[in-house]
Write a protein that holds these residues in place. Structure first.
Motif, PDB file in Angstrom:
ATOM      1  N   LEU A   1     -33.184   4.373  23.666  1.00 34.71           N
ATOM      2  CA  LEU A   1     -34.120   5.439  23.307  1.00 34.71           C
ATOM      3  C   LEU A   1     -34.965   5.860  24.506  1.00 34.71           C
ATOM      4  O   LEU A   1     -35.213   7.057  24.711  1.00 34.71           O
ATOM      5  CB  LEU A   1     -35.024   4.976  22.158  1.00 34.71           C
ATOM      6  N   SER A   2     -35.402   4.908  25.282  1.00 33.57           N
ATOM      7  CA  SER A   2     -36.176   5.231  26.485  1.00 33.57           C
ATOM      8  C   SER A   2     -35.347   6.034  27.476  1.00 33.57           C
ATOM      9  O   SER A   2     -35.822   7.005  28.080  1.00 33.57           O
ATOM     10  CB  SER A   2     -36.688   3.950  27.151  1.00 33.57           C
ATOM     11  N   ALA A   3     -34.090   5.645  27.639  1.00 31.61           N
ATOM     12  CA  ALA A   3     -33.201   6.379  28.544  1.00 31.61           C
ATOM     13  C   ALA A   3     -32.965   7.797  28.038  1.00 31.61           C
ATOM     14  O   ALA A   3     -32.897   8.751  28.824  1.00 31.61           O
ATOM     15  CB  ALA A   3     -31.876   5.636  28.687  1.00 31.61           C
ATOM     16  N   MET A   4     -32.839   7.958  26.734  1.00 32.23           N
ATOM     17  CA  MET A   4     -32.666   9.283  26.148  1.00 32.23           C
ATOM     18  C   MET A   4     -33.886  10.162  26.422  1.00 32.23           C
ATOM     19  O   MET A   4     -33.762  11.345  26.761  1.00 32.23           O
ATOM     20  CB  MET A   4     -32.411   9.159  24.644  1.00 32.23           C
TER      21      MET A   4
ATOM     22  N   VAL B   1     -33.430  15.634  17.780  1.00 31.84           N
ATOM     23  CA  VAL B   1     -33.818  14.440  18.537  1.00 31.84           C
ATOM     24  C   VAL B   1     -34.508  13.427  17.633  1.00 31.84           C
ATOM     25  O   VAL B   1     -34.240  12.223  17.705  1.00 31.84           O
ATOM     26  CB  VAL B   1     -34.727  14.822  19.718  1.00 31.84           C
ATOM     27  N   ASP B   2     -35.409  13.894  16.772  1.00 29.03           N
ATOM     28  CA  ASP B   2     -36.091  12.976  15.861  1.00 29.03           C
ATOM     29  C   ASP B   2     -35.085  12.214  15.011  1.00 29.03           C
ATOM     30  O   ASP B   2     -35.178  10.988  14.854  1.00 29.03           O
ATOM     31  CB  ASP B   2     -37.041  13.748  14.939  1.00 29.03           C
ATOM     32  N   ALA B   3     -34.121  12.940  14.436  1.00 29.03           N
ATOM     33  CA  ALA B   3     -33.143  12.311  13.555  1.00 29.03           C
ATOM     34  C   ALA B   3     -32.295  11.310  14.321  1.00 29.03           C
ATOM     35  O   ALA B   3     -32.044  10.186  13.851  1.00 29.03           O
ATOM     36  CB  ALA B   3     -32.253  13.373  12.907  1.00 29.03           C
TER      37      ALA B   3
ATOM     38  N   ILE C   1     -26.641  15.871  26.176  1.00 27.30           N
ATOM     39  CA  ILE C   1     -27.490  15.024  27.015  1.00 27.30           C
ATOM     40  C   ILE C   1     -27.640  13.635  26.407  1.00 27.30           C
ATOM     41  O   ILE C   1     -27.542  12.605  27.110  1.00 27.30           O
ATOM     42  CB  ILE C   1     -28.864  15.696  27.217  1.00 27.30           C
ATOM     43  N   LEU C   2     -27.865  13.559  25.105  1.00 24.10           N
ATOM     44  CA  LEU C   2     -28.058  12.264  24.456  1.00 24.10           C
ATOM     45  C   LEU C   2     -26.783  11.423  24.510  1.00 24.10           C
ATOM     46  O   LEU C   2     -26.830  10.217  24.780  1.00 24.10           O
ATOM     47  CB  LEU C   2     -28.502  12.455  23.008  1.00 24.10           C
TER      48      LEU C   2
ATOM     49  N   LEU D   1     -25.379   1.093  23.426  1.00 30.68           N
ATOM     50  CA  LEU D   1     -25.090   1.791  22.187  1.00 30.68           C
ATOM     51  C   LEU D   1     -23.843   2.660  22.327  1.00 30.68           C
ATOM     52  O   LEU D   1     -23.634   3.274  23.388  1.00 30.68           O
ATOM     53  CB  LEU D   1     -26.272   2.685  21.762  1.00 30.68           C
ATOM     54  N   PRO D   2     -23.015   2.739  21.295  1.00 38.06           N
ATOM     55  CA  PRO D   2     -21.828   3.597  21.360  1.00 38.06           C
ATOM     56  C   PRO D   2     -22.224   5.072  21.319  1.00 38.06           C
ATOM     57  O   PRO D   2     -23.033   5.479  20.484  1.00 38.06           O
ATOM     58  CB  PRO D   2     -21.042   3.204  20.112  1.00 38.06           C
ATOM     59  N   SER D   3     -21.655   5.858  22.200  1.00 37.81           N
ATOM     60  CA  SER D   3     -22.004   7.287  22.223  1.00 37.81           C
ATOM     61  C   SER D   3     -21.544   8.001  20.960  1.00 37.81           C
ATOM     62  O   SER D   3     -22.101   9.040  20.581  1.00 37.81           O
ATOM     63  CB  SER D   3     -21.386   7.971  23.456  1.00 37.81           C
ATOM     64  N   ASP D   4     -20.562   7.442  20.255  1.00 35.78           N
ATOM     65  CA  ASP D   4     -20.092   8.056  19.015  1.00 35.78           C
ATOM     66  C   ASP D   4     -21.072   7.870  17.858  1.00 35.78           C
ATOM     67  O   ASP D   4     -20.844   8.401  16.763  1.00 35.78           O
ATOM     68  CB  ASP D   4     -18.728   7.482  18.617  1.00 35.78           C
TER      69      ASP D   4
END
Length: 415
Positions: A30-33, A129-131, A160-161, A170-173
Motif C-alpha cells: 500500500l505504501s508503494a502504491m 484507489v480507496d476500494a 500504475i497500481l 502481493l499478486p498484481s492480479d
C-alpha cells in the motif's frame, strides 16, 4: 471467455495467495502504491483531462465534473488515503470470541477475508484507489467496474497500481478493472457466483436498484442519499443555518449532502428567509411547498418527484411541517435510510428523532456531511451501507471481512 469472466477468474486465482500475506507485506504494498501515484501523477491528470473533455462534450453538469476532476492536490489526497489505511489495524485474523465446550472442544471465532469483491461504481476515480486499498489491506481481491465517465482515469490508475504490485509480495492480479463500458458487463458481474463472493454497488439510485434487483451474487447495498435537515421550533437559528448550508453546499455531489430542508411552522414566517439566505448567496436553487413559496416568493414548487430526487447539485427542497411528527413522516416517505439530522434545543425531540428515524446515521445538531469513513475514524471507506445485514453506515476495514470458526480438540466425536 468474456473480459468480465476472465478477469474475475484471475482475481479468484490470486485470492489463494492473498490469504497467506502478513500485515507487513500488505502495508508495504500500500505504501508503494501511494508513492507511485504521486510519482506518476502527471500521467493520471493527463488521463483525467480526457475524461473531463468527454464529459463537457456530453453536457455533463459542472457539479459532476467537479466530482470527476483530479489535480495534484486531489491525487495527493488519494495517495494519503492509502497511507492512512496503512496506519489502521489489520482486522484479518482478529480473535472475536474464544470459549471451551464441556467436552473440552475449544472454539475460536476469527476475522477472515471475504475473498473476491466486485465493486460497481460511477464517476469518482478516487473510489478506484480507496476500494483497491481497502480490499488489499483486508486480504481481498477486487474486480472494479467504474463508470464510463472516468474510464481513462481509472485505466491509468489501475495500470500504475498493478505495475507497483509486481514489485511487492502481493499478486498484481489481485486488482482487476473491467474496461467494457456496456451495461452488459455489469449484468454479467452480477451473475458470477463462484467467482465473486460479494458485489458492492456505489452510485445513484438507478445503479443500486439494478444491482439489487438482478444480482445472484450476494450484495452489500450502499444507498442513494436523499437526506434531510429538520429545523425544530427551538433550534438555534444561526446554528441551523450553518448546518443546513454545510450539508447542502460544502459538496453537493456526494451522497451525504441534503436534498430537503424541513422547517417547523412555528418559526417559518420569522426565520425561513434567514435560514436559506446563505444558500441563496451561493446560488442554490430553492424549490418549495406552498407555504415556503408564500414566505420566500419567487421559487418554484417542489413536487413529490422533487422530494424523491437525489439532485447531486445546487438544488434543495424546502418544506414547512407542523412539527416533529410530520417531519418524521416525511423522512419515512422520502428518505433513503442514509443520513438525517434534527436541529433542536428540545432534548425530548432530539431523543425521539434519534430513536425513531430509520437511517444508517442520525444526527442532532451536526451536519450530515460527517457520514464518512474518514470522519468516523475508520479511514477510507468502501461505501456507506443503508441495509441492515452484515454492515451498516460507513464501511471501513472490518466490514470487508467475514468470520471463520476454528475448532481444536483431542479426538472428540459426536455421539
Amino acid at each position: 471467455m468474456s473480459e468480465v469472466r476472465e478477469k474475475a477468474t484471475l482475481a479468484q486465482d490470486a485470492a489463494a495467495l492473498m490469504n497467506k500475506l502478513t500485515t507487513e507485506q500488505k502495508n508495504a504494498a500500500l505504501s508503494a502504491m501511494a508513492d507511485a501515484l504521486i510519482a506518476r501523477q502527471a500521467e493520471i491528470i493527463e488521463a483525467n483531462a480526457e475524461d473531463l473533455q468527454r464529459g463537457r462534450d456530453n453536457g455533463t453538469s459542472e457539479s459532476l465534473l467537479d466530482r470527476l476532476a483530479l489535480n495534484s492536490d486531489r491525487v495527493t489526497e488519494i495517495a494519503q488515503g492509502l497511507r492512512q489505511i496503512v496506519e489502521l489495524p489489520d482486522p484479518v485474523g482478529e480473535l472475536l470470541e474464544s470459549f471451551q465446550r464441556p467436552n473440552g472442544m475449544k472454539v475460536e471465532k476469527h476475522r477472515v477475508p471475504l475473498g473476491v469483491i466486485g465493486m460497481i461504481y460511477e464517476a469518482r476515480p478516487n473510489v478506484t484507489v480507496d476500494a483497491a486499498g481497502l480490499c488489499l489491506k483486508t486480504g481481498n481481491c477486487v474486480v472494479l467496474r467504474g463508470g464510463s465517465a472516468a474510464l481513462s482515469s481509472n485505466r491509468k490508475i489501475i495500470e500504475i497500481l498493478k505495475d507497483t504490485l509486481q514489485t511487492t509480495a502481493l499478486p498484481s492480479d489481485a486488482i482487476q478493472l473491467i474496461e467494457d463500458s456496456d451495461r452488459a458487463s455489469v449484468n454479467e458481474m452480477l451473475k458470477l457466483n463462484g467467482l465473486l463472493d460479494v458485489v458492492i454497488p456505489r452510485g445513484g439510485a438507478a445503479l443500486i436498484r439494478n444491482v439489487v434487483e438482478n444480482a445472484t451474487v450476494p450484495v452489500i447495498e450502499t444507498g442513494a442519499g436523499i437526506c434531510h435537515v429538520f429545523v425544530d421550533d427551538t433550534a438555534n437559528i444561526e446554528m441551523a443555518s450553518a448546518i443546513a448550508f454545510n450539508a447542502k453546499v460544502q459538496r453537493p455531489s456526494v451522497c451525504n449532502s441534503i436534498e430537503t430542508l424541513l422547517v417547523h411552522q412555528n418559526i417559518a414566517a420569522a426565520q425561513l428567509a434567514t435560514l436559506v439566505e446563505p444558500m441563496l448567496q451561493a446560488n442554490v436553487e430553492l424549490r418549495g411547498c406552498e407555504q415556503a413559496q408564500a414566505i420566500l416568493g419567487g421559487i418554484q414548487a417542489a413536487t413529490s418527484e422533487d422530494f424523491s430526487t437525489e439532485y447531486n447539485d445546487y438544488i434543495i427542497n424546502v418544506k414547512i411541517v407542523a412539527g416533529l411528527d410530520e417531519a418524521l413522516n416525511h423522512i419515512r416517505t422520502y428518505g433513503t435510510k442514509h443520513s438525517e439530522c434534527i436541529v433542536t434545543e428540545t432534548a425530548h425531540h432530539a431523543d425521539r428523532f434519534l430513536q425513531e428515524v430509520d437511517a444508517a446515521a442520525v444526527y442532532h445538531n451536526v451536519s450530515t456531511r460527517f457520514t464518512d469513513g474518514f470522519e468516523f475514524g475508520f479511514g477510507a471507506e468502501i461505501g456507506i451501507s443503508t441495509q441492515k445485514l452484515h454492515a451498516r453506515g460507513p464501511m471501513g476495514l472490518p466490514a470487508l471481512t467475514s468470520t471463520k470458526y476454528r475448532i481444536t480438540g483431542s479426538g472428540q466425536i459426536r455421539g
